[in-house]
Design a protein around this motif. Structure first.
Motif, PDB file in Angstrom:
ATOM      1  N   GLY A   1      58.336  -9.300  58.666  1.00 49.44           N
ATOM      2  CA  GLY A   1      57.144  -8.700  59.256  1.00 49.44           C
ATOM      3  C   GLY A   1      55.851  -9.048  58.552  1.00 49.44           C
ATOM      4  N   ASN A   2      55.936  -9.614  57.330  1.00 45.12           N
ATOM      5  CA  ASN A   2      54.716 -10.006  56.622  1.00 45.12           C
ATOM      6  C   ASN A   2      53.955 -11.066  57.398  1.00 45.12           C
ATOM      7  OD1 ASN A   2      56.077  -9.802  53.229  1.00 45.12           O
ATOM      8  ND2 ASN A   2      55.069  -8.247  54.450  1.00 45.12           N
ATOM      9  N   ILE A   3      52.653 -11.048  57.239  1.00 42.82           N
ATOM     10  CA  ILE A   3      51.788 -12.061  57.845  1.00 42.82           C
ATOM     11  C   ILE A   3      50.726 -12.414  56.817  1.00 42.82           C
ATOM     12  CG2 ILE A   3      50.312 -10.297  58.933  1.00 42.82           C
ATOM     13  CD1 ILE A   3      49.835 -12.292  61.216  1.00 42.82           C
ATOM     14  N   LEU A   4      50.390 -13.675  56.724  1.00 49.01           N
ATOM     15  CA  LEU A   4      49.332 -14.124  55.820  1.00 49.01           C
ATOM     16  C   LEU A   4      48.146 -14.539  56.667  1.00 49.01           C
ATOM     17  CD1 LEU A   4      48.528 -14.761  52.874  1.00 49.01           C
ATOM     18  CD2 LEU A   4      49.406 -17.081  53.248  1.00 49.01           C
ATOM     19  N   GLU A   5      47.075 -13.765  56.566  1.00 46.78           N
ATOM     20  CA  GLU A   5      45.894 -14.019  57.387  1.00 46.78           C
ATOM     21  C   GLU A   5      45.224 -15.342  56.987  1.00 46.78           C
ATOM     22  OE1 GLU A   5      45.028 -12.302  59.898  1.00 46.78           O
ATOM     23  OE2 GLU A   5      46.100 -10.407  59.661  1.00 46.78           O
ATOM     24  N   LYS A   6      44.481 -15.928  57.912  1.00 48.55           N
ATOM     25  CA  LYS A   6      43.732 -17.140  57.622  1.00 48.55           C
ATOM     26  C   LYS A   6      42.745 -16.872  56.482  1.00 48.55           C
ATOM     27  CE  LYS A   6      43.939 -19.266  62.211  1.00 48.55           C
ATOM     28  NZ  LYS A   6      43.161 -19.792  63.348  1.00 48.55           N
ATOM     29  N   HIS A   7      42.733 -17.758  55.507  1.00 47.86           N
ATOM     30  CA  HIS A   7      41.836 -17.574  54.373  1.00 47.86           C
ATOM     31  C   HIS A   7      41.673 -18.877  53.606  1.00 47.86           C
ATOM     32  CE1 HIS A   7      45.748 -17.367  52.396  1.00 47.86           C
ATOM     33  NE2 HIS A   7      45.141 -17.594  51.256  1.00 47.86           N
ATOM     34  N   THR A   8      40.670 -18.921  52.752  1.00 41.26           N
ATOM     35  CA  THR A   8      40.548 -19.943  51.724  1.00 41.26           C
ATOM     36  C   THR A   8      40.601 -19.228  50.382  1.00 41.26           C
ATOM     37  OG1 THR A   8      38.135 -19.823  51.890  1.00 41.26           O
ATOM     38  CG2 THR A   8      39.238 -21.567  53.132  1.00 41.26           C
ATOM     39  N   ASP A   9      40.808 -19.988  49.309  1.00 42.13           N
ATOM     40  CA  ASP A   9      41.027 -19.394  47.997  1.00 42.13           C
ATOM     41  C   ASP A   9      39.748 -19.363  47.168  1.00 42.13           C
ATOM     42  OD1 ASP A   9      43.760 -19.086  48.583  1.00 42.13           O
ATOM     43  OD2 ASP A   9      44.166 -21.145  47.973  1.00 42.13           O
ATOM     44  N   ARG A  10      39.802 -18.623  46.063  1.00 45.42           N
ATOM     45  CA  ARG A  10      38.642 -18.507  45.179  1.00 45.42           C
ATOM     46  C   ARG A  10      38.456 -19.779  44.353  1.00 45.42           C
ATOM     47  NH1 ARG A  10      40.080 -16.499  39.879  1.00 45.42           N
ATOM     48  NH2 ARG A  10      42.303 -15.997  39.708  1.00 45.42           N
ATOM     49  N   LYS A  11      37.357 -19.836  43.617  1.00 42.56           N
ATOM     50  CA  LYS A  11      36.924 -21.074  42.965  1.00 42.56           C
ATOM     51  C   LYS A  11      37.918 -21.606  41.940  1.00 42.56           C
ATOM     52  CE  LYS A  11      34.201 -18.633  39.450  1.00 42.56           C
ATOM     53  NZ  LYS A  11      32.859 -18.430  38.861  1.00 42.56           N
ATOM     54  N   HIS A  12      38.764 -20.740  41.378  1.00 41.52           N
ATOM     55  CA  HIS A  12      39.731 -21.185  40.375  1.00 41.52           C
ATOM     56  C   HIS A  12      40.958 -21.830  41.015  1.00 41.52           C
ATOM     57  CE1 HIS A  12      38.105 -18.191  37.117  1.00 41.52           C
ATOM     58  NE2 HIS A  12      37.173 -18.971  37.637  1.00 41.52           N
ATOM     59  N   CYS A  13      40.962 -21.948  42.329  1.00 40.17           N
ATOM     60  CA  CYS A  13      42.105 -22.504  43.084  1.00 40.17           C
ATOM     61  C   CYS A  13      41.694 -23.769  43.831  1.00 40.17           C
ATOM     62  CB  CYS A  13      42.643 -21.467  44.068  1.00 40.17           C
ATOM     63  SG  CYS A  13      42.938 -19.836  43.355  1.00 40.17           S
ATOM     64  N   GLU A  14      40.886 -24.595  43.185  1.00 31.50           N
ATOM     65  CA  GLU A  14      40.364 -25.808  43.812  1.00 31.50           C
ATOM     66  C   GLU A  14      41.494 -26.704  44.323  1.00 31.50           C
ATOM     67  OE1 GLU A  14      37.349 -29.497  42.601  1.00 31.50           O
ATOM     68  OE2 GLU A  14      37.984 -28.015  41.105  1.00 31.50           O
ATOM     69  N   PHE A  15      42.497 -26.882  43.478  1.00 30.92           N
ATOM     70  CA  PHE A  15      43.713 -27.597  43.874  1.00 30.92           C
ATOM     71  C   PHE A  15      44.878 -26.630  43.751  1.00 30.92           C
ATOM     72  CE2 PHE A  15      40.848 -30.905  42.280  1.00 30.92           C
ATOM     73  CZ  PHE A  15      40.823 -31.753  43.372  1.00 30.92           C
ATOM     74  N   SER A  16      45.457 -26.282  44.887  1.00 29.07           N
ATOM     75  CA  SER A  16      46.487 -25.245  44.925  1.00 29.07           C
ATOM     76  C   SER A  16      47.824 -25.810  45.381  1.00 29.07           C
ATOM     77  CB  SER A  16      46.065 -24.114  45.871  1.00 29.07           C
ATOM     78  OG  SER A  16      44.953 -23.413  45.362  1.00 29.07           O
ATOM     79  N   THR A  17      48.863 -25.058  45.099  1.00 31.72           N
ATOM     80  CA  THR A  17      50.190 -25.405  45.581  1.00 31.72           C
ATOM     81  C   THR A  17      50.884 -24.157  46.105  1.00 31.72           C
ATOM     82  OG1 THR A  17      51.509 -24.894  43.615  1.00 31.72           O
ATOM     83  CG2 THR A  17      50.387 -27.003  43.639  1.00 31.72           C
ATOM     84  N   THR A  18      51.792 -24.349  47.026  1.00 32.09           N
ATOM     85  CA  THR A  18      52.806 -23.337  47.312  1.00 32.09           C
ATOM     86  C   THR A  18      54.148 -24.038  47.160  1.00 32.09           C
ATOM     87  OG1 THR A  18      53.683 -21.733  48.906  1.00 32.09           O
ATOM     88  CG2 THR A  18      52.639 -23.691  49.828  1.00 32.09           C
ATOM     89  N   LEU A  19      54.992 -23.460  46.314  1.00 34.17           N
ATOM     90  CA  LEU A  19      56.284 -24.034  45.972  1.00 34.17           C
ATOM     91  C   LEU A  19      57.375 -23.133  46.536  1.00 34.17           C
ATOM     92  CD1 LEU A  19      58.030 -26.061  44.296  1.00 34.17           C
ATOM     93  CD2 LEU A  19      57.670 -24.548  42.329  1.00 34.17           C
ATOM     94  N   ASN A  20      58.171 -23.677  47.437  1.00 35.87           N
ATOM     95  CA  ASN A  20      59.245 -22.903  48.057  1.00 35.87           C
ATOM     96  C   ASN A  20      60.397 -22.752  47.058  1.00 35.87           C
ATOM     97  OD1 ASN A  20      61.050 -21.641  49.732  1.00 35.87           O
ATOM     98  ND2 ASN A  20      61.135 -23.269  51.258  1.00 35.87           N
TER      99      ASN A  20
END
Length: 208
Positions: free
Chosen positions: A104-123
């Motif tokens: 049931g979780n949902i992740l709304e559309k967003h961009t990240d803060r300045k400390h997340c210039e290059f981000s990852t999501t690791l499954n």
């Protein structure tokens, strides 16, 4: 897909199966420890070293989050070379974050803060749950990750989100970096004295 052209890319099997298996068990254990500590009121609600319930992006009070854990922050060091090769510039490691998503979780559309210039999501583990990203060509793209796969993207620039989760559990780890510049050096470790420390130790208290 190309990181240079699209602003995102996928590194397949960024971590091997044995390490992914360890991380799955480790994060689940951290959640069990935090559940016990909160249920028995053995830890202050202000102490976030063991994790938190709910967050601003997903306010479900049952969702488990963990910021700056020593084992997960170590992934910043392990994967830094791969990240630098992928994005094509020297990087500063900032912080790790993880969540165990539930049905049931949902992740709304967003961009990240300045400390997340290059981000990852690791499954790490659990049921499949695509992540959507709006690439540099303004096109919405669905990205499917297997355990061990890692999406690399420009977190501050590209909108990203997830549709309602229909599975039961999905564990993800997020790693965040800045480009190494004189101006960004102050963001190193997300303004903590060292990796592995919690939110309390941040000099800049804005956001996670």
């Amino acid at each position: 897909m190309s990181f240079k052209e699209d602003g995102y890319s996928v590194i397949k099997k960024a971590l091997d199966k044995s390490l992914i298996h360890f991380l799955d068990k480790y994060i689940s254990l951290k959640k069990d420890i935090f559940t016990f500590l909160t249920n028995t009121k053995s830890v202050s609600p202000l102490n976030e070293d063991y994790g938190t319930w709910g967050c601003s992006q997903i306010p479900d009070k049952k969702i488990y989050n963990l910021y700056g854990d020593p084992a997960l922050d170590t992934l910043l060091l392990i994967l830094k070379d791969k990240m630098q090769k992928e994005v094509g510039c020297p990087l500063i490691e900032n912080y790790s974050y993880c969540r165990i998503y539930i049905k049931g979780n949902i992740l709304e559309k967003h961009t990240d803060r300045k400390h997340c210039e290059f981000s990852t999501t690791l499954n790490i583990a659990g049921h499949p749950w695509p992540i959507f990203i709006k690439n540099k060509k303004n096109k919405n793209v669905q990205v499917d990750l297997l355990p061990g796969d890692m999406l690399v993207y420009r977190g501050c620039d590209l909108e990203h989100w997830r549709e309602p989760f229909t599975g039961n559990k999905c564990t993800q780890v997020f790693l965040h970096f800045n480009k190494k510049t004189k101006n960004n050096i102050k963001n190193k470790y997300d303004t903590r004295p060292t990796l592995g420390l919690g939110l309390y130790y941040k000099e800049d208290k804005n956001g996670t």
